[in-house]
Design an enzyme around this catalytic site. Structure first.
Site, mmCIF file in Angstrom:
data_model
loop_
_atom_site.group_PDB
_atom_site.id
_atom_site.type_symbol
_atom_site.label_atom_id
_atom_site.label_comp_id
_atom_site.label_asym_id
_atom_site.label_seq_id
_atom_site.Cartn_x
_atom_site.Cartn_y
_atom_site.Cartn_z
ATOM 1 N N LYS A 263 109.104 -16.972 -9.379
ATOM 2 C CA LYS A 263 110.163 -16.441 -8.889
ATOM 3 C C LYS A 263 109.911 -15.148 -7.895
ATOM 4 C CE LYS A 263 113.745 -13.219 -9.535
ATOM 5 N NZ LYS A 263 113.533 -12.166 -8.470
ATOM 6 N N GLU B 87 102.808 -8.060 -17.806
ATOM 7 C CA GLU B 87 101.829 -7.068 -17.343
ATOM 8 C C GLU B 87 102.839 -6.037 -16.627
ATOM 9 O OE1 GLU B 87 98.630 -7.404 -16.833
ATOM 10 O OE2 GLU B 87 97.928 -9.295 -17.100
ATOM 11 N N CYS C 1 100.967 -0.162 -10.409
ATOM 12 C CA CYS C 1 101.099 0.097 -11.855
ATOM 13 C C CYS C 1 99.519 0.781 -12.467
ATOM 14 C CB CYS C 1 101.069 -1.429 -12.415
ATOM 15 S SG CYS C 1 100.036 -2.323 -11.808
ATOM 16 N N GLU D 236 106.734 6.886 -15.460
ATOM 17 C CA GLU D 236 106.264 6.185 -14.279
ATOM 18 C C GLU D 236 107.190 6.344 -12.807
ATOM 19 O OE1 GLU D 236 106.231 1.883 -13.835
ATOM 20 O OE2 GLU D 236 104.133 1.839 -13.262
HETATM 21 N N1 LIG Z 1 100.750 -4.418 -14.876
HETATM 22 C C1 LIG Z 1 100.799 -5.054 -13.788
HETATM 23 O O1 LIG Z 1 99.954 -5.942 -13.370
HETATM 24 C C2 LIG Z 1 101.787 -4.535 -12.656
HETATM 25 C C3 LIG Z 1 103.176 -3.915 -12.980
HETATM 26 N N2 LIG Z 1 104.083 -3.646 -12.291
HETATM 27 C C4 LIG Z 1 105.279 -3.098 -12.642
HETATM 28 O O2 LIG Z 1 106.196 -3.406 -11.928
HETATM 29 C C5 LIG Z 1 107.206 -2.318 -11.521
HETATM 30 C C6 LIG Z 1 107.664 -2.483 -10.081
HETATM 31 O O3 LIG Z 1 108.209 -3.483 -9.838
HETATM 32 P P1 LIG Z 1 109.591 -4.226 -9.845
HETATM 33 O O4 LIG Z 1 109.839 -5.347 -8.935
HETATM 34 O O5 LIG Z 1 110.446 -3.117 -9.447
HETATM 35 O O6 LIG Z 1 109.724 -4.469 -11.399
HETATM 36 P P2 LIG Z 1 111.116 -5.293 -12.077
HETATM 37 O O7 LIG Z 1 110.847 -5.356 -13.417
HETATM 38 O O8 LIG Z 1 112.525 -4.640 -11.707
HETATM 39 O O9 LIG Z 1 110.956 -6.618 -11.468
HETATM 40 C C7 LIG Z 1 110.188 -7.452 -11.629
HETATM 41 C C8 LIG Z 1 110.609 -8.953 -11.378
HETATM 42 O O10 LIG Z 1 111.385 -9.178 -12.490
HETATM 43 C C9 LIG Z 1 112.586 -9.703 -11.755
HETATM 44 N N3 LIG Z 1 113.592 -9.483 -12.986
HETATM 45 C C10 LIG Z 1 114.633 -8.412 -13.026
HETATM 46 N N4 LIG Z 1 115.350 -8.521 -13.833
HETATM 47 C C11 LIG Z 1 115.039 -9.517 -14.572
HETATM 48 C C12 LIG Z 1 115.599 -10.599 -15.608
HETATM 49 N N5 LIG Z 1 116.645 -9.791 -16.543
HETATM 50 N N6 LIG Z 1 115.175 -11.520 -15.990
HETATM 51 C C13 LIG Z 1 113.857 -11.922 -15.483
HETATM 52 N N7 LIG Z 1 113.344 -11.240 -14.287
HETATM 53 C C14 LIG Z 1 113.940 -10.250 -13.964
HETATM 54 C C15 LIG Z 1 112.700 -9.109 -10.678
HETATM 55 O O11 LIG Z 1 113.707 -9.844 -9.791
HETATM 56 P P3 LIG Z 1 114.513 -8.839 -8.633
HETATM 57 O O12 LIG Z 1 113.334 -8.357 -7.590
HETATM 58 O O13 LIG Z 1 115.509 -9.666 -7.968
HETATM 59 O O14 LIG Z 1 115.061 -7.498 -9.162
HETATM 60 C C16 LIG Z 1 111.199 -9.154 -10.248
HETATM 61 O O15 LIG Z 1 111.077 -10.354 -9.611
HETATM 62 C C17 LIG Z 1 106.732 -1.086 -11.968
HETATM 63 O O16 LIG Z 1 107.157 -0.687 -13.154
HETATM 64 C C18 LIG Z 1 105.055 -1.425 -12.046
HETATM 65 O O17 LIG Z 1 104.228 -0.809 -12.757
HETATM 66 C C19 LIG Z 1 103.820 -3.823 -10.679
HETATM 67 C C20 LIG Z 1 102.582 -4.503 -10.515
HETATM 68 C C21 LIG Z 1 101.562 -4.777 -11.318
HETATM 69 C C1 LIG Z 2 91.673 -6.173 -11.976
HETATM 70 C C2 LIG Z 2 92.997 -5.493 -11.203
HETATM 71 C C3 LIG Z 2 93.817 -6.359 -10.746
HETATM 72 C C4 LIG Z 2 95.123 -5.525 -10.317
HETATM 73 C C5 LIG Z 2 96.070 -6.401 -9.881
HETATM 74 C C6 LIG Z 2 97.555 -6.046 -9.853
HETATM 75 C C7 LIG Z 2 97.676 -4.643 -9.390
HETATM 76 C C8 LIG Z 2 98.699 -4.074 -9.499
HETATM 77 C C9 LIG Z 2 98.919 -2.824 -8.750
HETATM 78 O O1 LIG Z 2 98.030 -2.047 -8.637
HETATM 79 O O2 LIG Z 2 99.922 -2.635 -8.817
#
Ligand SMILES: NC(=O)C1=CN([C@@H]2O[C@H](COP(=O)(O)OP(=O)(O)OC[C@H]3O[C@@H](n4cnc5c(N)ncnc54)[C@H](OP(=O)(O)O)[C@@H]3O)[C@@H](O)[C@H]2O)C=CC1
Ligand SMILES: CCCCCC/C=C/C(=O)O
Length: 513
Positions: free
Chosen positions: A200, A274, A313, A414
């Site tokens: 998705k 994640e 993140c 964050e």
């Molecule tokens: N730990 C990691 O590896 C990473 C973590 N992140 C984290 O992601 C965040 C930013 O990304 P963002 O896209 O805003 O995050 P969101 O949590 O808002 O969304 C992530 C995904 O989940 C979907 N989503 C939203 N609501 C629901 C639900 N109720 N049920 C299932 N899926 C849902 C979103 O759809 P839609 O887009 O339609 O809202 C999107 O595809 C930051 O907090 C960041 O730290 C980002 C990258 C890496």
């Molecule tokens: C081993 C690191 C992999 C990082 C992949 C996802 C990273 C997300 C980010 O920096 O937001």
């Protein structure tokens, strides 16, 4: 294993229309991939995809997928599962390695589309990310035979062995900030293990994932990889609650991730999360000698992910600098960060592109205002001062705030934007306590020439990933995932993928010897 997508009616296409990243061409419709076919949503609704770096430009329209689309994608994945799961691993390997080659041949298209889709600068972010995607397909294709079990030495009359069996249908839910890299952590790993997949896309960055799907679809049987578009609380939630989905691999915010975990738990579906971070960057005085201060400042700039507008993140967004070198280090760092060129993501000269959307932009501005309103804060760089001249996107300059308290909102929450907060320290135990005083625990960065001190610090930090004297040292094959509210599970490595995408079956056989 080649499958040719077939044309269906209406606005579907046998092969999706190309997208002009500058938006100059007429806006194409970019359907979803379900069961090897490019389809609109069953509701017939479409959503515009706007380029963050060029606010007026609609790059394409994508289907507004709903629960019914989630259902047919899961059904397609279920139908494809038995044949895919029972293949000899080398056949899955062959497909994944062919995909890696095909992705490599289109790596520049992927990079340019990522820059247009996400606002991330082509040179500093989008191109490296597209290359990482290629490498992840090659890595997981290469290790496809490692999703294997064990044999117990149980005597000649017993064969006692385990199999690592695929889970079934995996739903991969993606964020917008690094869509290709995150799809690259999930897709080849889940497929190599024998699962089928429904990805998705994030609403804000679906196009680059649809191009990935187009390339993969050339080499996979219909239904093995499906990609759906639409809103998270609609089609995302429908996937999480669908009884045919056996595993949810979610990357996104901690807030949404908790809800995903709760819903998956209700039906005991497997789940990996994640999530977010507020990662500490700890600078020791010996990393700031006249020989090293420049390199350390560059490393901290990298760790802060300024060149991804801080939308990472793993951003090292809480900077702890030893009091003895605090002013000198911040002066050096500020000089470097000020020199970053903010601009059009598609321009090769750009270091830092556009924030993803208005909501995120406003959130970042609100945090900056909140930080600036605190007593005794020193504003070394102010993103609010940045003027975008002729750019029409969500552009903002970097912000560095000094004299910050670790308990302030800007130090605890964050921001997911280009805002770095600097906090002085004098005692190692104290700085480790401050670093750990966070609900998050994703990444951390330690800067010191004294390896004993650096490793003691690394060992005591509550984070899933600690880097010493480097800010961007991710290596495919390493463990990646969070402690505390930063998540559950590990991806990126074979060990993590075995845990994430298989289940263990024990088989005990009595032999007639
Ligand atoms: N730990 C990691 O590896 C990473 C973590 N992140 C984290 O992601 C965040 C930013 O990304 P963002 O896209 O805003 O995050 P969101 O949590 O808002 O969304 C992530 C995904 O989940 C979907 N989503 C939203 N609501 C629901 C639900 N109720 N049920 C299932 N899926 C849902 C979103 O759809 P839609 O887009 O339609 O809202 C999107 O595809 C930051 O907090 C960041 O730290 C980002 C990258 C890496
Ligand atoms: C081993 C690191 C992999 C990082 C992949 C996802 C990273 C997300 C980010 O920096 O937001």
């Amino acid at each position: 294993m080649t499958s040719t997508p077939t044309a269906t009616s209406g606005s579907t296409a046998s092969s999706p229309a190309a997208i002009d990243p500058t938006g100059a061409a007429p806006v194409p419709d970019r359907p979803m991939l379900i069961g090897g076919e490019w389809v609109p949503s069953l509701s017939g609704e479409w959503a515009d995809v706007v380029s963050p770096g060029r606010r007026g430009v609609v790059l394409a329209r994508v289907p507004e997928g709903t629960e019914a689309d989630a259902d047919r994608a899961v059904q397609a994945a279920q139908a494809a599962f038995p044949a895919w799961a029972k293949l000899h691993f080398s056949q899955r390997q062959k497909a994944l390695l062919k995909i890696a080659d095909a992705l490599e041949a289109r790596v520049e298209d992927l990079a340019v589309l990522t820059a247009a889709d996400t606002g991330n600068a082509l040179r500093t972010q989008a191109r490296p990310e597209a290359n990482t995607l290629v490498n992840l397909f090659r890595y997981f294709g290469g290790v496809a035979g490692e999703f294997k079990g064990t044999v117990l030495p149980a005597g000649d009359d017993q064969l006692q062995y385990t199999r690592r069996e695929p889970l079934g249908v995996v739903a991969g839910i993606l964020p917008w900030n690094s869509p290709l890299m995150i799809a690259g952590m999930k897709t080849p790993a889940a497929l190599a293990a024998g699962n089928t997949l429904v990805l998705k896309t994030a609403e804000d960055a679906p196009l680059t994932i649809l191009l990935l799907a187009e390339i993969c679809n050339e080499f996979l049987p219909p239904g093995v990889l499906n990609v759906v578009t639409g809103r998270g609380h609609v089609i995302g939630e429908a996937l999480v609650t669908h009884p045919g989905v056996h595993k949810v691999s979610f990357t996104g915010s901690t807030r949404v991730g908790i809800g995903v975990g709760e819903k998956a738990a209700k039906r005991l579906a497997h789940v990996s999360l994640e999530l977010g971070g507020k990662s500490p960057n700890i600078v020791f005085p010996d990393a700031c000698t006249s020989e090293l201060i420049d390199e350390t400042a560059t490393g901290v700039l990298t760790a802060m992910r300024f060149t991804r507008q801080g939308q990472s993140c793993t951003a090292g967004s809480r900077l702890f600098v030893h009091a003895d070198v605090y002013d000198a280090f911040l002066e050096k760092l500020t000089e470097k960060v000020r020199a970053l060129k903010v601009g059009d993501p598609l321009d090769e000269a750009t270091d830092m592109g556009s924030i993803i959307n208005q909501k995120q932009y406003d959130q970042v501005v609100n945090y900056i205002k909140d930080g600036k309103s605190q007593p005794n804060v020193r504003v070394l760089l102010d993103g609010e001062d940045f003027t975008a001249d002729d750019l029409d996107g969500f552009y903002q300059g970097p912000t560095i705030l000094a004299g910050v308290g670790n308990d302030w909102r800007v130090a605890q929450e964050e921001i997911f934007g280009p805002v770095l907060v600097a906090i002085p320290w004098t005692d190692r135990d104290d700085v480790i306590a401050m670093a750990n005083d966070s609900t998050y625990g994703l990444a951390a960065y330690v800067w010191s020439q004294d390896l004993t001190a650096a490793l003691d610090t690394a060992n005591r930090i509550e984070s899933g990933w600690v880097q010493v004297n480097q800010g961007g040292g991710q290596v495919i094959g390493q463990a990646y995932g969070g402690y505390k509210m930063s998540g559950i599970g590990r991806e990126f490595s074979i060990e993590g993928a075995i845990e994430a995408f298989t289940q263990t079956k024990q088989i005990n056989v009595k032999l007639n010897v």
